[in-house]
Design an enzyme around this catalytic site. Structure first.
Site, PDB file in Angstrom:
ATOM      1  N   ARG A  37      -0.987   3.322  -3.329  1.00  0.00           N
ATOM      2  CA  ARG A  37      -0.934   1.867  -3.475  1.00  0.00           C
ATOM      3  C   ARG A  37      -2.224   1.375  -4.133  1.00  0.00           C
ATOM      4  O   ARG A  37      -3.277   1.998  -3.970  1.00  0.00           O
ATOM      5  CB  ARG A  37      -0.769   1.178  -2.105  1.00  0.00           C
ATOM      6  CG  ARG A  37       0.650   1.244  -1.569  1.00  0.00           C
ATOM      7  CD  ARG A  37       1.626   0.424  -2.413  1.00  0.00           C
ATOM      8  NE  ARG A  37       3.017   0.596  -2.034  1.00  0.00           N
ATOM      9  CZ  ARG A  37       3.892   1.418  -2.615  1.00  0.00           C
ATOM     10  NH1 ARG A  37       3.524   2.186  -3.613  1.00  0.00           N
ATOM     11  NH2 ARG A  37       5.150   1.468  -2.226  1.00  0.00           N
ATOM     12  N   HIS A  89       4.222   1.486 -12.151  1.00  0.00           N
ATOM     13  CA  HIS A  89       4.834   1.785 -10.855  1.00  0.00           C
ATOM     14  C   HIS A  89       6.216   2.448 -11.031  1.00  0.00           C
ATOM     15  O   HIS A  89       7.240   1.933 -10.575  1.00  0.00           O
ATOM     16  CB  HIS A  89       4.960   0.507 -10.002  1.00  0.00           C
ATOM     17  CG  HIS A  89       5.087   0.811  -8.535  1.00  0.00           C
ATOM     18  ND1 HIS A  89       4.594  -0.004  -7.549  1.00  0.00           N
ATOM     19  CD2 HIS A  89       5.651   1.858  -7.885  1.00  0.00           C
ATOM     20  CE1 HIS A  89       4.848   0.516  -6.356  1.00  0.00           C
ATOM     21  NE2 HIS A  89       5.500   1.652  -6.544  1.00  0.00           N
TER      22      HIS A  89
HETATM   23  P1  NDP Z   1       4.901   9.523   4.880  1.00  0.00           P
HETATM   24  O1  NDP Z   1       4.747   8.437   5.902  1.00  0.00           O
HETATM   25  O2  NDP Z   1       6.002  10.496   5.029  1.00  0.00           O
HETATM   26  O3  NDP Z   1       3.537  10.365   4.814  1.00  0.00           O
HETATM   27  C1  NDP Z   1       2.269   9.808   4.966  1.00  0.00           C
HETATM   28  C2  NDP Z   1       1.240  10.919   5.047  1.00  0.00           C
HETATM   29  O4  NDP Z   1      -0.067  10.337   5.088  1.00  0.00           O
HETATM   30  C3  NDP Z   1       1.368  11.748   6.316  1.00  0.00           C
HETATM   31  O5  NDP Z   1       1.117  13.103   6.042  1.00  0.00           O
HETATM   32  C4  NDP Z   1       0.276  11.196   7.235  1.00  0.00           C
HETATM   33  O6  NDP Z   1      -0.247  12.136   8.143  1.00  0.00           O
HETATM   34  C5  NDP Z   1      -0.790  10.845   6.201  1.00  0.00           C
HETATM   35  N1  NDP Z   1      -1.711   9.820   6.707  1.00  0.00           N
HETATM   36  C6  NDP Z   1      -1.431   8.552   7.081  1.00  0.00           C
HETATM   37  N2  NDP Z   1      -2.540   7.921   7.503  1.00  0.00           N
HETATM   38  C7  NDP Z   1      -3.544   8.823   7.388  1.00  0.00           C
HETATM   39  C8  NDP Z   1      -4.935   8.784   7.671  1.00  0.00           C
HETATM   40  N3  NDP Z   1      -5.529   7.684   8.159  1.00  0.00           N
HETATM   41  N4  NDP Z   1      -5.659   9.908   7.460  1.00  0.00           N
HETATM   42  C9  NDP Z   1      -5.087  11.035   6.983  1.00  0.00           C
HETATM   43  N5  NDP Z   1      -3.758  11.133   6.689  1.00  0.00           N
HETATM   44  C10 NDP Z   1      -3.018  10.046   6.887  1.00  0.00           C
HETATM   45  O7  NDP Z   1       4.958   8.790   3.468  1.00  0.00           O
HETATM   46  P2  NDP Z   1       5.696   9.271   2.131  1.00  0.00           P
HETATM   47  O8  NDP Z   1       5.254  10.655   1.816  1.00  0.00           O
HETATM   48  O9  NDP Z   1       7.152   8.993   2.199  1.00  0.00           O
HETATM   49  O10 NDP Z   1       5.078   8.220   1.084  1.00  0.00           O
HETATM   50  C11 NDP Z   1       3.688   8.103   0.911  1.00  0.00           C
HETATM   51  C12 NDP Z   1       3.339   6.919   0.035  1.00  0.00           C
HETATM   52  O11 NDP Z   1       3.644   7.201  -1.311  1.00  0.00           O
HETATM   53  C13 NDP Z   1       4.116   5.632   0.324  1.00  0.00           C
HETATM   54  O12 NDP Z   1       3.579   4.942   1.440  1.00  0.00           O
HETATM   55  C14 NDP Z   1       3.905   4.874  -0.961  1.00  0.00           C
HETATM   56  O13 NDP Z   1       2.721   4.127  -0.857  1.00  0.00           O
HETATM   57  C15 NDP Z   1       3.746   5.972  -1.998  1.00  0.00           C
HETATM   58  N6  NDP Z   1       4.895   6.015  -2.921  1.00  0.00           N
HETATM   59  C16 NDP Z   1       4.688   5.675  -4.224  1.00  0.00           C
HETATM   60  C17 NDP Z   1       5.704   5.698  -5.131  1.00  0.00           C
HETATM   61  C18 NDP Z   1       5.465   5.365  -6.562  1.00  0.00           C
HETATM   62  O14 NDP Z   1       6.426   5.293  -7.341  1.00  0.00           O
HETATM   63  N7  NDP Z   1       4.239   5.177  -6.972  1.00  0.00           N
HETATM   64  C19 NDP Z   1       7.077   6.074  -4.723  1.00  0.00           C
HETATM   65  C20 NDP Z   1       7.194   6.443  -3.338  1.00  0.00           C
HETATM   66  C21 NDP Z   1       6.129   6.413  -2.474  1.00  0.00           C
HETATM   67  P3  NDP Z   1       0.693  12.778   9.300  1.00  0.00           P
HETATM   68  O15 NDP Z   1       1.731  13.614   8.577  1.00  0.00           O
HETATM   69  O16 NDP Z   1      -0.226  13.612  10.083  1.00  0.00           O
HETATM   70  O17 NDP Z   1       1.297  11.608  10.023  1.00  0.00           O
END
Ligand code: NDP
Length: 309
Positions: free
Chosen positions: A224, A272
């Site tokens: 983001r 995006h």
């Molecule tokens: P998920 O919720 O499945 O995964 C999030 C990951 O981030 C998890 O591994 C989580 O850890 C980790 N995480 C969250 N907070 C922290 C932190 N404070 N410190 C370390 N690790 C952290 O999300 P998705 O994979 O589905 O999507 C990720 C992001 O990708 C979306 O939120 C969006 O912003 C972006 N996106 C962008 C797109 C684009 O076209 N540009 C399209 C789709 C998504 P844990 O596994 O341990 O919980």
């Protein structure tokens, strides 16, 4: 009881058509033309304007039409028991993988340099790094980050990922939490951001982070816009701390015409599009969630309001 679609910056028509075709008995309204605000219990949305939900006193469940939910949690006042769900779709992960491998290979093979050289009619060969000598570091190892990490590792890249909980993915090193953040950043040729936007991850792509990377790393931000401190990126690029950046997401979208990023020679911009939600597959999940909601069953892909993702 009705379903309300609230879409900003995204065409609502295909979503409305698909829902009407599949839920012919259900009252479906489209913001802002809502006949009965009190009847709205199920909201399907993308980037709703600030505090819009206040007009609907009986919202029970909010379904994001994307992988992220911060566009809801950052803009609306939500009751504690309100259920928020998001899209988790294999297609989002495979499309993201195709996007990222395109960027990484094009960078490895010096495409940017040769495009520039063509303008100058310059014939100059440059060395390139082999896949097996290239380190990819992925912030966020969730449904998308975990998938792309595995794919990069399968074709021979050295891959590591950072998350809150330890991951077991074949040939991918797992780092967790703030204590392991600095070690995670070491030896990164590419830093790819796939974190969700939360109070803990906002601004994580900042001066400190860039300074801990090896000189001339390349940044790919597909998370983001708010993950990035824009001024720190410009400074890091100008000081050659980073060799370049591909940005797909921005604080303000569309990126304003006067924004500095458009003119910076080391910044590539995509609007995006790294991975777009597929209406057909997403609609199936949304309808399944609607049916589960009616039957008071556990819904799919619910996020934790406490964790923020
Ligand atoms: P998920 O919720 O499945 O995964 C999030 C990951 O981030 C998890 O591994 C989580 O850890 C980790 N995480 C969250 N907070 C922290 C932190 N404070 N410190 C370390 N690790 C952290 O999300 P998705 O994979 O589905 O999507 C990720 C992001 O990708 C979306 O939120 C969006 O912003 C972006 N996106 C962008 C797109 C684009 O076209 N540009 C399209 C789709 C998504 P844990 O596994 O341990 O919980």
């Amino acid at each position: 009881m009705s379903i309300l679609l609230i879409f900003e910056n995204k065409n609502v028509n295909p979503w409305e058509e698909a829902l009407r075709a599949k839920l012919s008995e259900t009252v479906i309204e489209v913001y802002p033309n809502v006949k009965n605000k009190e009847a709205v219990e199920f909201v399907i949305c993308w980037k709703p304007k600030k505090n819009i939900f206040d007009e609907y006193p009986n919202i029970k469940i909010v379904q994001s039409v994307g992988a992220s939910i911060e566009h809801i949690t950052n803009t609306q006042t939500l009751k504690e028991d309100c259920i928020i769900t998001r899209i988790v779709d294999k297609k989002l992960s495979t499309d993201m993988w195709e996007f990222l491998i395109t960027i990484v290979l094009s960078e490895l093979k010096n495409s940017r340099t040769y495009l520039r050289q063509k303008e100058e009619k310059a014939w100059k060969q440059h060395d390139y790094k082999a896949i097996e000598n290239t380190n990819i570091s992925i912030l966020g190892m969730g449904s998308i980050g975990g998938y792309v990490a595995e794919k990069f590792a399968q074709i021979g890249f050295n891959v590591k990922g950072w998350s809150t909980s330890r991951k077991q993915i074949s040939n991918v090193k797992s780092y967790i939490g703030e204590n392991e953040f600095d070690t995670f950043l070491e030896n990164s040729d590419f830093l790819i951001n796939l974190l969700p936007l939360t109070s803990k991850t906002k601004g994580i792509l900042n001066r400190n982070t860039f300074q801990k990377l090896p000189k001339e790393s390349f940044l790919i931000n597909v998370g983001r816009g708010e993950h990035l401190i824009e001024e720190d990126l410009i400074n890091a690029l100008n000081a050659s701390l980073l060799s370049g950046a591909l940005l797909d997401v921005f604080v303000k979208e569309p990126l304003p015409k006067e924004h500095l990023f458009w003119k910076h020679s080391k910044i590539q911009i995509t609007p995006h599009v790294a991975s777009l939600t597929n209406v057909d597959t997403a609609i199936e999940q949304i309808i399944e969630n609607y049916r589960r909601f009616l039957k008071k069953e556990k819904v799919l892909n619910r996020i934790s309001l406490k964790k923020g993702y």
